[in-house]
Scaffold this motif. Structure first.
Motif, mmCIF file in Angstrom:
data_model
loop_
_atom_site.group_PDB
_atom_site.id
_atom_site.type_symbol
_atom_site.label_atom_id
_atom_site.label_comp_id
_atom_site.label_asym_id
_atom_site.label_seq_id
_atom_site.Cartn_x
_atom_site.Cartn_y
_atom_site.Cartn_z
ATOM 1 N N SER A 20 16.715 -32.564 17.892
ATOM 2 C CA SER A 20 17.940 -31.804 17.594
ATOM 3 C C SER A 20 18.814 -32.478 16.538
ATOM 4 O O SER A 20 19.443 -31.808 15.729
ATOM 5 C CB SER A 20 18.800 -31.658 18.850
ATOM 6 O OG SER A 20 18.021 -31.311 19.937
ATOM 7 N N PHE A 21 18.890 -33.822 16.570
ATOM 8 C CA PHE A 21 19.797 -34.516 15.664
ATOM 9 C C PHE A 21 19.209 -34.751 14.282
ATOM 10 O O PHE A 21 19.834 -35.363 13.431
ATOM 11 C CB PHE A 21 20.193 -35.868 16.251
ATOM 12 C CG PHE A 21 21.027 -35.740 17.474
ATOM 13 C CD1 PHE A 21 21.950 -34.722 17.581
ATOM 14 C CD2 PHE A 21 20.906 -36.638 18.523
ATOM 15 C CE1 PHE A 21 22.724 -34.586 18.710
ATOM 16 C CE2 PHE A 21 21.669 -36.511 19.654
ATOM 17 C CZ PHE A 21 22.582 -35.486 19.755
ATOM 18 N N TYR A 22 17.989 -34.274 14.078
ATOM 19 C CA TYR A 22 17.343 -34.507 12.788
ATOM 20 C C TYR A 22 17.017 -33.202 12.074
ATOM 21 O O TYR A 22 16.395 -33.201 11.034
ATOM 22 C CB TYR A 22 16.060 -35.331 13.001
ATOM 23 C CG TYR A 22 16.367 -36.727 13.492
ATOM 24 C CD1 TYR A 22 16.534 -37.781 12.592
ATOM 25 C CD2 TYR A 22 16.533 -36.997 14.842
ATOM 26 C CE1 TYR A 22 16.837 -39.048 13.032
ATOM 27 C CE2 TYR A 22 16.841 -38.269 15.293
ATOM 28 C CZ TYR A 22 16.985 -39.286 14.383
ATOM 29 O OH TYR A 22 17.298 -40.547 14.821
ATOM 30 N N ARG A 23 17.450 -32.086 12.660
ATOM 31 C CA ARG A 23 17.122 -30.789 12.067
ATOM 32 C C ARG A 23 17.849 -30.603 10.741
ATOM 33 O O ARG A 23 18.913 -31.166 10.519
ATOM 34 C CB ARG A 23 17.494 -29.676 13.040
ATOM 35 C CG ARG A 23 16.556 -29.611 14.245
ATOM 36 C CD ARG A 23 17.142 -28.753 15.340
ATOM 37 N NE ARG A 23 17.672 -27.525 14.762
ATOM 38 C CZ ARG A 23 18.835 -26.996 15.098
ATOM 39 N NH1 ARG A 23 19.580 -27.570 16.003
ATOM 40 N NH2 ARG A 23 19.243 -25.902 14.528
ATOM 41 N N ALA A 70 24.728 -25.803 16.450
ATOM 42 C CA ALA A 70 24.295 -26.783 17.434
ATOM 43 C C ALA A 70 23.304 -26.171 18.409
ATOM 44 O O ALA A 70 23.593 -25.178 19.056
ATOM 45 C CB ALA A 70 25.502 -27.317 18.190
ATOM 46 N N ALA A 71 22.124 -26.740 18.476
ATOM 47 C CA ALA A 71 21.144 -26.304 19.462
ATOM 48 C C ALA A 71 21.265 -27.202 20.685
ATOM 49 O O ALA A 71 21.762 -28.318 20.579
ATOM 50 C CB ALA A 71 19.748 -26.406 18.886
ATOM 51 N N PRO A 72 20.845 -26.713 21.847
ATOM 52 C CA PRO A 72 20.909 -27.557 23.036
ATOM 53 C C PRO A 72 20.086 -28.837 22.830
ATOM 54 O O PRO A 72 18.993 -28.775 22.271
ATOM 55 C CB PRO A 72 20.270 -26.698 24.120
ATOM 56 C CG PRO A 72 20.288 -25.317 23.594
ATOM 57 C CD PRO A 72 20.267 -25.400 22.107
ATOM 58 N N VAL A 73 20.658 -29.938 23.259
ATOM 59 C CA VAL A 73 20.015 -31.221 23.034
ATOM 60 C C VAL A 73 19.234 -31.621 24.270
ATOM 61 O O VAL A 73 19.698 -31.431 25.392
ATOM 62 C CB VAL A 73 21.084 -32.296 22.767
ATOM 63 C CG1 VAL A 73 20.440 -33.616 22.425
ATOM 64 C CG2 VAL A 73 21.989 -31.858 21.654
ATOM 65 N N GLY A 74 18.062 -32.172 24.087
ATOM 66 C CA GLY A 74 17.319 -32.738 25.207
ATOM 67 C C GLY A 74 17.203 -34.229 24.994
ATOM 68 O O GLY A 74 17.549 -34.734 23.933
ATOM 69 N N ALA A 75 16.712 -34.937 25.970
ATOM 70 C CA ALA A 75 16.587 -36.386 25.807
ATOM 71 C C ALA A 75 15.161 -36.728 25.386
ATOM 72 O O ALA A 75 14.205 -36.127 25.844
ATOM 73 C CB ALA A 75 16.912 -37.085 27.113
ATOM 74 N N SER A 76 15.064 -37.698 24.482
ATOM 75 C CA SER A 76 13.752 -38.242 24.170
ATOM 76 C C SER A 76 13.403 -39.214 25.278
ATOM 77 O O SER A 76 14.269 -39.884 25.820
ATOM 78 C CB SER A 76 13.796 -39.014 22.850
ATOM 79 O OG SER A 76 14.060 -38.132 21.796
ATOM 80 N N MET A 90 10.910 -42.834 13.121
ATOM 81 C CA MET A 90 11.192 -44.018 12.302
ATOM 82 C C MET A 90 12.439 -44.755 12.780
ATOM 83 O O MET A 90 12.569 -45.959 12.616
ATOM 84 C CB MET A 90 11.387 -43.620 10.838
ATOM 85 C CG MET A 90 10.133 -43.130 10.172
ATOM 86 S SD MET A 90 8.803 -44.336 10.302
ATOM 87 C CE MET A 90 7.549 -43.527 9.361
ATOM 88 N N ASP A 91 13.393 -43.981 13.348
ATOM 89 C CA ASP A 91 14.609 -44.619 13.863
ATOM 90 C C ASP A 91 14.363 -45.320 15.192
ATOM 91 O O ASP A 91 15.229 -46.020 15.700
ATOM 92 C CB ASP A 91 15.727 -43.581 14.033
ATOM 93 C CG ASP A 91 16.396 -43.267 12.704
ATOM 94 O OD1 ASP A 91 16.036 -43.903 11.697
ATOM 95 O OD2 ASP A 91 17.279 -42.384 12.679
ATOM 96 N N MET A 92 13.203 -45.109 15.786
ATOM 97 C CA MET A 92 12.933 -45.712 17.096
ATOM 98 C C MET A 92 12.037 -46.929 16.991
ATOM 99 O O MET A 92 11.814 -47.622 17.966
ATOM 100 C CB MET A 92 12.262 -44.690 18.006
ATOM 101 C CG MET A 92 13.192 -43.586 18.385
ATOM 102 S SD MET A 92 12.352 -42.476 19.467
ATOM 103 C CE MET A 92 13.743 -41.486 19.986
#
Lengths: 175, 310
Positions: A68-71, A79-85, A117-119
């Motif tokens: 969601s935060f990279y779209r 804003a789309a509903p966010v889920g957890a990685s 890449m951010d992880m």
């Protein structure tokens, strides 16, 4: 008009073949992590991880990735509903098999690559999809494809999964 | 569901569904705080301004961190060192900043209703970070997130808010938010510090702390604002401590798994005993949750109204 293009057996066979291809090209399953893109890439990822594990007799780490935060369409679609990685291992120096159900424009995959890449810094990221329907808007291709499905842009490809409360099936819906 | 509000001015204006969406979004965003790279690109190109007419450490820092973690650009304006000191009005300050391209204002002001006023002046989004005695909605939401994480629900919980109710915008935001989600809220403090209008709010009013704490699932301890205590609301600090100070002994009447919250900053040994504050409270979780809740609000507001489930 709705046309079914894969049933549960065909999906199972396609995923089994993809699992074998992954093992063959990766020379085993030792360094693999299978990650499904939330939410519809999760069932095929989970099944691939299980299949690879079964074939090789090991446990393959499996995770989910929320993008969601990279779209790139936040300013347009909001804003789309966010889920957890949820990725249970450090992906640095691992071979990540990124999984989604349908590969279309490639924009979701672009977002997923940035999120990964951010992880951490995986040694390799490969892309596995159940369906490749063409019409790419970015220079992205899949390494493993369950089925190539030529479509027109006006059609939509629907995949339903047992895990998400349907029957395993792939259908093409056209106006 | 879609989040269609332009501003967050107080929890009384949000629906239970909107509160749930904010809390769920915050719960998942919290994951970002424990990552090695605490930044995602979603708000790239958005400008957020904190406009603070009152002092603040945690609220302001927490908003700024939340905005930065989502890649928004932040600027901060406070009274000292700005043209507000030269006599520029609130309205002119807002319009000036909006003309510079601010997409969202985070406002703290000593006048109740100032955020409402601001939201009518500017087209940008407004988040109330505390307006006078009225509301502090993000504090209410972070308290609620902390309670939810510990209890897994709101329905049927007994939450007791103790202390200086009348000077507390935190108390009002807690009452509105928790009552909307089905919790029973009790407020407790000396009668001089409970405003008469509280019987119109969805809460029960107590002056006897032991009765108020009976069977409580969560206790939210408010700060005694020493700067406001020169007007004889209670005879001495010592008497306040004796009657309303939260100690482990007093908490015995609560449920066994009671949690203790405090919005900070703490006056150790006044409204809360040091032992309770350091060993038996969720105060630091609240601070972490503050960043998560503010990220959720920035994400939902700046996403602006056309969210679709995909």
């Amino acid at each position: 008009m709705i046309k079914q293009v894969m049933d549960d057996n065909e999906i199972r066979r396609a995923l089994t073949r993809v699992a074998h291809e992954i093992i063959e090209r990766s020379k085993g399953a030792d360094n693999l992590v299978v990650i499904g893109i939330r939410s519809r890439g999760v069932p095929p990822a989970q099944r691939l991880a299980a299949l690879i594990g079964e074939i090789e007799g090991v446990k393959v780490p499996f995770g989910t990735l929320d993008i969601s935060f990279y779209r790139d369409d936040y300013s347009i679609r909001g804003a789309a509903p966010v889920g957890a990685s949820d990725i249970p291992v450090d992906i640095t120096d691992k071979h990540v098999i990124l999984v989604d159900e349908v590969l279309y424009t490639g924009r979701t995959i672009r977002a997923a690559l940035d999120a990964l890449m951010d992880m951490g810094r995986p040694s390799v990221i490969s892309l596995a999809v159940l369906i490749d329907r063409g019409h790419r808007e970015l220079p992205i291709r899949a390494d493993y494809v369950g089925k190539n499905l030529p479509t027109s842009r006006s059609e939509s490809v629907k995949v339903s999964w047992k895990e998400l409360g349907g029957e395993d099936a792939v259908t093409i819906v056209s106006e | 569901m879609r989040f269609t509000k332009k501003d967050i001015l107080g929890l009384e204006y949000l629906t239970p569904e909107e509160i749930t969406l904010i809390i769920e979004t915050a719960r998942t965003q919290k994951d970002l705080l424990s990552r090695p790279i605490k930044k995602v690109p979603i708000l790239r190109g958005k400008s957020v301004c904190t406009l603070f007419y009152e002092n603040s450490t945690r609220t302001r820092t927490s908003f700024e961190l939340a905005a930065k973690m989502l890649s928004a650009d932040t600027s901060s304006v406070s009274v000292s060192g700005s043209s507000i000191n030269k006599g520029e009005s609130f309205k002119d300050t807002l319009l000036t900043l909006e003309s510079m391209g601010i997409d969202l204002f985070i406002i703290r002001h000593e006048a109740s209703g100032s955020s409402h006023y601001a939201s009518q002046i500017v087209k940008s989004h407004v988040v109330n970070a505390g307006d006078g005695l009225h509301a502090h909605p993000t504090q209410g939401l972070l308290d609620m997130l902390t309670i939810y994480e510990n209890k897994g629900k709101f329905e049927g919980l007994n939450v007791c808010v103790v202390g200086d109710i009348s000077h507390s915008r935190v108390a009002r935001s807690n009452v509105w938010g928790l009552a909307k989600m089905g919790a029973h809220v009790r407020v407790c403090g000396p009668s001089t510090l409970i405003p008469p209008d509280f019987d119109k709010l969805p809460c029960e009013v107590y002056t006897d702390l032991d009765k108020a704490l009976e069977g409580a699932d969560a206790v939210n301890v408010l700060r005694i604002q020493k700067e406001r205590m020169d007007r004889g609301f209670f005879p001495t600090i010592g008497e306040y401590v004796k009657l309303y100070g939260i100690t482990s002994e007093r908490l015995k009447g609560c449920k066994d798994d009671v949690i203790v919250l405090h919005p900070g900053p703490i006056n150790r040994g006044v409204e809360i005993d040091a032992d309770v504050a350091y060993n038996h409270s969720v105060i630091l979780d609240q601070v972490t949750n503050g960043v998560a809740v503010r990220m959720a609000i920035l994400y939902l507001l700046l996403g602006g109204g056309n969210a679709e489930i995909i």
